[in-house]
Design an enzyme around this catalytic site. Structure first.
Site, PDB file in Angstrom:
ATOM      1  N   GLU A  77     -46.367-125.098  15.957  1.00 37.08           N
ATOM      2  CA  GLU A  77     -45.304-124.304  16.585  1.00 37.08           C
ATOM      3  C   GLU A  77     -45.313-122.850  16.123  1.00 37.08           C
ATOM      4  O   GLU A  77     -44.352-122.119  16.398  1.00 37.08           O
ATOM      5  CB  GLU A  77     -43.936-124.922  16.292  1.00 37.08           C
ATOM      6  CG  GLU A  77     -43.743-126.340  16.761  1.00 37.08           C
ATOM      7  CD  GLU A  77     -43.614-126.466  18.267  1.00 37.08           C
ATOM      8  OE1 GLU A  77     -43.905-125.482  18.978  1.00 37.08           O
ATOM      9  OE2 GLU A  77     -43.242-127.549  18.735  1.00 37.08           O
ATOM     10  N   HIS A  96     -36.739-125.309  12.565  1.00 37.18           N
ATOM     11  CA  HIS A  96     -36.878-126.072  13.811  1.00 37.18           C
ATOM     12  C   HIS A  96     -36.963-127.552  13.467  1.00 37.18           C
ATOM     13  O   HIS A  96     -37.699-127.936  12.558  1.00 37.18           O
ATOM     14  CB  HIS A  96     -38.147-125.628  14.548  1.00 37.18           C
ATOM     15  CG  HIS A  96     -38.606-126.595  15.592  1.00 37.18           C
ATOM     16  ND1 HIS A  96     -37.831-126.946  16.672  1.00 37.18           N
ATOM     17  CD2 HIS A  96     -39.760-127.306  15.719  1.00 37.18           C
ATOM     18  CE1 HIS A  96     -38.485-127.818  17.418  1.00 37.18           C
ATOM     19  NE2 HIS A  96     -39.657-128.061  16.851  1.00 37.18           N
ATOM     20  N   HIS A  98     -36.218-131.882  15.170  1.00 42.01           N
ATOM     21  CA  HIS A  98     -35.953-132.768  16.306  1.00 42.01           C
ATOM     22  C   HIS A  98     -34.782-133.673  15.939  1.00 42.01           C
ATOM     23  O   HIS A  98     -34.883-134.892  16.055  1.00 42.01           O
ATOM     24  CB  HIS A  98     -37.188-133.621  16.624  1.00 42.01           C
ATOM     25  CG  HIS A  98     -38.422-132.835  16.923  1.00 42.01           C
ATOM     26  ND1 HIS A  98     -39.651-133.435  17.138  1.00 42.01           N
ATOM     27  CD2 HIS A  98     -38.642-131.501  17.042  1.00 42.01           C
ATOM     28  CE1 HIS A  98     -40.570-132.498  17.381  1.00 42.01           C
ATOM     29  NE2 HIS A  98     -39.977-131.315  17.317  1.00 42.01           N
ATOM     30  N   TYR A 117     -14.515-124.755  18.878  1.00 42.77           N
ATOM     31  CA  TYR A 117     -14.614-123.323  18.541  1.00 42.77           C
ATOM     32  C   TYR A 117     -15.822-122.992  17.687  1.00 42.77           C
ATOM     33  O   TYR A 117     -16.327-121.858  17.694  1.00 42.77           O
ATOM     34  CB  TYR A 117     -13.314-122.837  17.880  1.00 42.77           C
ATOM     35  CG  TYR A 117     -13.117-123.271  16.454  1.00 42.77           C
ATOM     36  CD1 TYR A 117     -12.479-124.465  16.148  1.00 42.77           C
ATOM     37  CD2 TYR A 117     -13.561-122.477  15.412  1.00 42.77           C
ATOM     38  CE1 TYR A 117     -12.286-124.860  14.853  1.00 42.77           C
ATOM     39  CE2 TYR A 117     -13.384-122.860  14.094  1.00 42.77           C
ATOM     40  CZ  TYR A 117     -12.745-124.060  13.812  1.00 42.77           C
ATOM     41  OH  TYR A 117     -12.565-124.444  12.513  1.00 42.77           O
ATOM     42  N   HIS A 159     -37.297-131.557  23.708  1.00 43.66           N
ATOM     43  CA  HIS A 159     -38.007-131.285  22.464  1.00 43.66           C
ATOM     44  C   HIS A 159     -37.103-131.368  21.231  1.00 43.66           C
ATOM     45  O   HIS A 159     -37.243-132.285  20.430  1.00 43.66           O
ATOM     46  CB  HIS A 159     -38.660-129.893  22.597  1.00 43.66           C
ATOM     47  CG  HIS A 159     -39.573-129.523  21.482  1.00 43.66           C
ATOM     48  ND1 HIS A 159     -40.605-128.630  21.617  1.00 43.66           N
ATOM     49  CD2 HIS A 159     -39.589-129.894  20.179  1.00 43.66           C
ATOM     50  CE1 HIS A 159     -41.241-128.497  20.467  1.00 43.66           C
ATOM     51  NE2 HIS A 159     -40.634-129.257  19.579  1.00 43.66           N
ATOM     52  N   TYR A 212     -15.401-115.022   8.608  1.00 48.26           N
ATOM     53  CA  TYR A 212     -15.358-116.424   8.197  1.00 48.26           C
ATOM     54  C   TYR A 212     -15.695-116.570   6.713  1.00 48.26           C
ATOM     55  O   TYR A 212     -16.490-115.818   6.179  1.00 48.26           O
ATOM     56  CB  TYR A 212     -16.394-117.189   9.024  1.00 48.26           C
ATOM     57  CG  TYR A 212     -16.108-118.655   9.200  1.00 48.26           C
ATOM     58  CD1 TYR A 212     -14.896-119.096   9.678  1.00 48.26           C
ATOM     59  CD2 TYR A 212     -17.084-119.591   8.904  1.00 48.26           C
ATOM     60  CE1 TYR A 212     -14.657-120.439   9.866  1.00 48.26           C
ATOM     61  CE2 TYR A 212     -16.862-120.938   9.102  1.00 48.26           C
ATOM     62  CZ  TYR A 212     -15.638-121.356   9.576  1.00 48.26           C
ATOM     63  OH  TYR A 212     -15.421-122.685   9.766  1.00 48.26           O
TER      64      TYR A 212
HETATM   65 ZN   LIG Z   1     -41.024-129.429  17.537  1.00 49.85          ZN
END
Ligand SMILES: [Zn+2]
Length: 220
Positions: A77, A96, A98, A117, A159, A212
């Site tokens: 990726e 990243h 899954h 929110y 994905h 925040y």
């Molecule tokens: Zn992936």
């Protein structure tokens, strides 16, 4: 904080992947993480389980895909990470994965609307779903970088999910929040569909969320 600031950049990427695994946000060799570096980026290698990662296995490469020959192959990726770093100078870390519910929504090509929110944490009034493209392709990188133009997180059609931030801890925390929100939205859909917040209501949240966290303390 789950990634101590004392760790080297490579060691912090190892810790990040191990956190994703221990928190149930990734399985097997799925998922990857990167940090912007002076020469381009540091990114996790392809095909190595988090439990087997070491700082030495982290790959240093430029944003065009050039790596020193003595290193492992980078995550497949890497074009997606490189596209985001090129498009977003403010982004210094990318996570990243899954994760279960985010991926389930992404496979239905659903964006997460303003049902709660905290959707505002991703930087807008929704967590959008980027259009589908083959994993590892330059097209996927372009689609995701485009979807993230005004966001800090999005889903990837059929994905998974991706989160970005100024540092790895922020990106990891956002990945956790995206999965939590995805699970809650999934439950809402099962219960008949949520009542969405209005644009005015979300505008108020964005104004508040910029402050925040704990208020700054002044010494007595
Ligand atoms: Zn992936």
């Amino acid at each position: 904080m789950t990634i101590p600031q004392s760790l080297s950049p490579a060691a912090s990427l190892v810790r990040c992947m191990q956190q994703l695994l221990s928190e149930g946000l990734t399985t097997g060799t799925n998922g990857n993480a990167s940090l912007r570096s002076a020469g381009g980026m540091l990114i996790t290698p392809t095909g190595i389980r988090p439990s087997e990662l070491t700082p030495e296995s982290i790959v240093a490469m430029d944003l065009e895909g050039n790596i020193a020959s003595a290193q492992l192959a980078p995550s497949s990726e890497w074009p997606m990470h490189a596209s985001i770093y090129r498009a977003r100078p403010d982004v210094h870390a990318i996570v990243h994965c899954h994760s279960h519910y985010a991926t389930a929504l992404a496979c239905n090509r659903l964006s997460i609307p303003a049902f709660h929110y905290l959707v505002a944490l991703a930087g807008g009034d929704s967590i959008p779903c980027a259009p589908y493209a083959t994993f590892g392709s330059a097209e996927l990188g372009q689609q995701v970088a485009g979807t993230l133009r005004e966001r800090r997180a999005c889903l990837l059609a059929n994905h998974g999910q991706i989160s970005v931030g100024p540092d790895l801890e922020s990106a990891l925390e956002l990945a956790r929040r995206v999965e939590e929100l995805a699970a809650q939205y999934h439950a809402c859909l099962s219960a008949g569909g949520p009542v969405l917040l209005t644009k005015d209501e979300m505008d108020e949240i964005h104004a508040r969320i910029s402050n925040y966290g704990q208020p700054k303390r002044t010494r007595a």
